[in-house]
Design an enzyme around this catalytic site. Structure first.
Site, PDB file in Angstrom:
ATOM      1  N   ASN A 413     -40.746 -10.303   8.450  1.00 38.98           N
ATOM      2  CA  ASN A 413     -39.504  -9.927   7.755  1.00 38.98           C
ATOM      3  C   ASN A 413     -39.218 -10.755   6.503  1.00 38.98           C
ATOM      4  OD1 ASN A 413     -38.939  -7.930   9.570  1.00 38.98           O
ATOM      5  ND2 ASN A 413     -36.970  -8.753  10.213  1.00 38.98           N
ATOM      6  N   ASP A 414     -38.854 -11.999   6.711  1.00 38.17           N
ATOM      7  CA  ASP A 414     -38.320 -12.814   5.620  1.00 38.17           C
ATOM      8  C   ASP A 414     -39.365 -13.173   4.570  1.00 38.17           C
ATOM      9  OD1 ASP A 414     -35.854 -12.801   6.949  1.00 38.17           O
ATOM     10  OD2 ASP A 414     -36.431 -14.523   8.170  1.00 38.17           O
ATOM     11  N   ILE A 415     -40.624 -13.309   4.975  1.00 35.57           N
ATOM     12  CA  ILE A 415     -41.660 -13.731   4.029  1.00 35.57           C
ATOM     13  C   ILE A 415     -42.121 -12.589   3.132  1.00 35.57           C
ATOM     14  CG2 ILE A 415     -42.471 -15.577   5.520  1.00 35.57           C
ATOM     15  CD1 ILE A 415     -44.818 -13.757   6.305  1.00 35.57           C
ATOM     16  N   ALA A 454     -33.862 -15.277   9.324  1.00 31.48           N
ATOM     17  CA  ALA A 454     -32.883 -15.643   8.296  1.00 31.48           C
ATOM     18  C   ALA A 454     -31.593 -14.829   8.439  1.00 31.48           C
ATOM     19  CB  ALA A 454     -33.473 -15.443   6.907  1.00 31.48           C
TER      20      ALA A 454
END
Length: 486
Positions: A413-415, A454
């Protein structure tokens, strides 16, 4: 054994440890690195046993028994541990290093003559008191902090530990084991106050050899280890694991001075410095302040909650993805924690083999903090025997997404969040991410639309060229493989 021969033996062991660190810096040489580390540790143990002064047969029997028990336990754990649980295992081992440092320091404090750290009048040398005090403090912080890190990664206490927790404390312990950060009121003021008290107690121990001050100092160090880690969320766990690795090294180095063992000093310094450097590199990769993380999230702001609003996504099937993939020229696979949870690495290897046979160029893109510890994705891909020469770090492959026909993202997700590049109000703004949004087509495997660690929305989900593949990563990948083969 003479002091000179022991020094040469320790020097040889230190060289092996340096070669081990060098080997572990790359997946291609990691096996050799492990072998170097094992050889170095064997040499260090043998030299230490031969150099023991005035050791009787009973002492050697106890040491050999301890090595046998510890070695057997380590062998069984290593054989049974799932690769997906490797971050938890690392955190658990760090806790044991910290606890060992505390025990050794306590033994030296209670029996200083046996350690050769007394003055002529029988009092403990002042410098030795400082060394064992610092080793105790760092070791206690490492132990309790690593236990909390283990709990946040595993989402529960170690086996058997839950039964030891009183009933009235179980809700608080369960909250501490959550991956969500726990923000206590005035936590920074509390941590600073406890830190100052610990330093004052260290001064008291050094000046008076007070056993009461030593015990209080140790207990407060255990407490601050917990308080420093519980405010750190799951998204920062890779940095925390690396940071605790550094702490364990410095704890070992401190006790090395107490034991007057140069091998322990050198090894601890190697682990401590390499862990600190890695933590700093990872903080830069996550756009985190290094001092913010090591001080328990000092100065951090809470992440904004994910908000999907009225946005819509395109949902597809394995057959849709298979048709586009087998007709592509270049596919980049981006593994994330979703692959680890589903244990889909072997299915991903099958997908790699199948597409490669079809003439498709397949590469893997690894973000520095993908997963829950440094190198987590590399380890999983290596377990599935995916060739090292098709696995690339972010800085090596990021400019290739623009030429890729397909980016296949597995729970990362966040990366992959493009908001890190464009949205100045985003909590992850400035964090280097994989440029997945530049690929011609993006297939994103997720169980649901839930946010990542996050806790923020990912605009990548709503792009016109993105297709969401909802379901278990392993099953979805297997279905794609069957469709391509069929």
């Amino acid at each position: 054994m003479s002091i000179n021969i022991a020094a040469i033996g320790y020097l040889v062991a230190a060289v092996f440890f340096i070669l081990a660190l060098r080997g572990l810096s790359s997946p291609a040489t990691s096996r050799a690195g492990n072998r170097y580390g094992m050889a170095g540790m064997t040499i260090a143990i043998v030299i230490t046993l031969l150099a023991l002064p005035h050791a009787g047969i009973g002492t050697y029997l106890l040491i050999v028994l301890g090595i046998a028990i510890g070695g057997a336990a380590g062998f069984v754990i290593a054989r049974r541990i799932e690769m997906t649980a490797m971050p938890q295992l690392v955190a658990a081992f760090h806790s044991l290093v910290g606890l060992a440092a505390v025990f050794v320091a306590a033994g030296a404090f209670l029996n200083p003559a046996d350690f050769g750290i007394t003055n002529l009048d029988g009092s403990i040398k002042g410098l030795s008191l400082v060394e064992m005090g610092l080793g105790t403090i760092i070791g206690a912080i490492t132990f309790s902090g690593s236990v909390i890190a283990f709990g946040k990664l595993q989402a529960k206490l170690p086996p058997g530990a839950e039964a030891l927790v009183p009933g009235f404390l179980k809700p608080a312990v369960a909250a501490a084991m959550s991956s969500r950060p726990i923000m206590l009121p005035a936590r920074h003021a509390i941590n600073i106050a406890i830190g100052l008290v610990i330093l004052l107690l260290l001064v008291a121990v050094t000046a008076t050899e007070s056993g009461t001050a030593f015990v209080l100092m140790t207990l407060l160090a255990f407490a601050i280890g917990v308080l420093l880690i519980i405010p750190i969320g799951g998204a920062d766990m890779p940095v925390v694991v690396s940071m605790l690795n550094s702490y364990s090294g410095w704890a070992a180095a401190g006790i090395g001075f107490t034991l007057q063992n140069p091998m322990l000093i050198v090894t601890g310094a190697l682990v401590g410095s390499s862990g600190a450097i890695l933590s700093y590199i990872m903080c830069r990769a996550m756009n985190r302040s290094f001092f913010s993380v090591i001080l328990g999230g000092f100065g951090e702001t809470a992440a904004a909650a994910a908000d999907t609003g009225d946005k819509t996504v395109k949902s597809g099937s394995a057959e849709d993805a298979a048709f586009i993939m087998e007709n592509a020229q270049k596919v980049i696979i981006v593994p994330g924690y979703g692959m680890a949870v589903a244990q889909a690495q072997h299915s991903v290897r099958e997908l790699y083999d199948t597409l490669t046979k079809k003439g498709v160029e397949v590469r893997f893109a690894i973000h520095p903090v993908a997963g829950r510890m440094p190198g987590h994705m590399n380890v999983l891909l290596a377990e599935a025997n995916i060739p090292y020469d098709v696995v690339f770090e972010m800085e090596e492959i990021n400019n290739e997404f623009g030429q890729a026909d397909v980016a296949y993202v597995i729970g990362a997700n966040d990366i992959t969040n493009p908001a890190a590049k464009t949205d100045t109000s985003s909590p992850i703004y400035g964090m280097p991410v994989l440029d997945v949004d530049r690929a011609k087509a993006v297939f994103f495997v997720k169980r649901s639309m839930a946010a990542g660690y996050a806790g923020i929305d990912n605009p990548l989900f709503y792009m016109d060229r993105t297709m969401m593949l909802f379901g278990d990563a392993k099953k979805m990948t297997e279905e794609i493989v069957r469709s391509v083969e069929g």
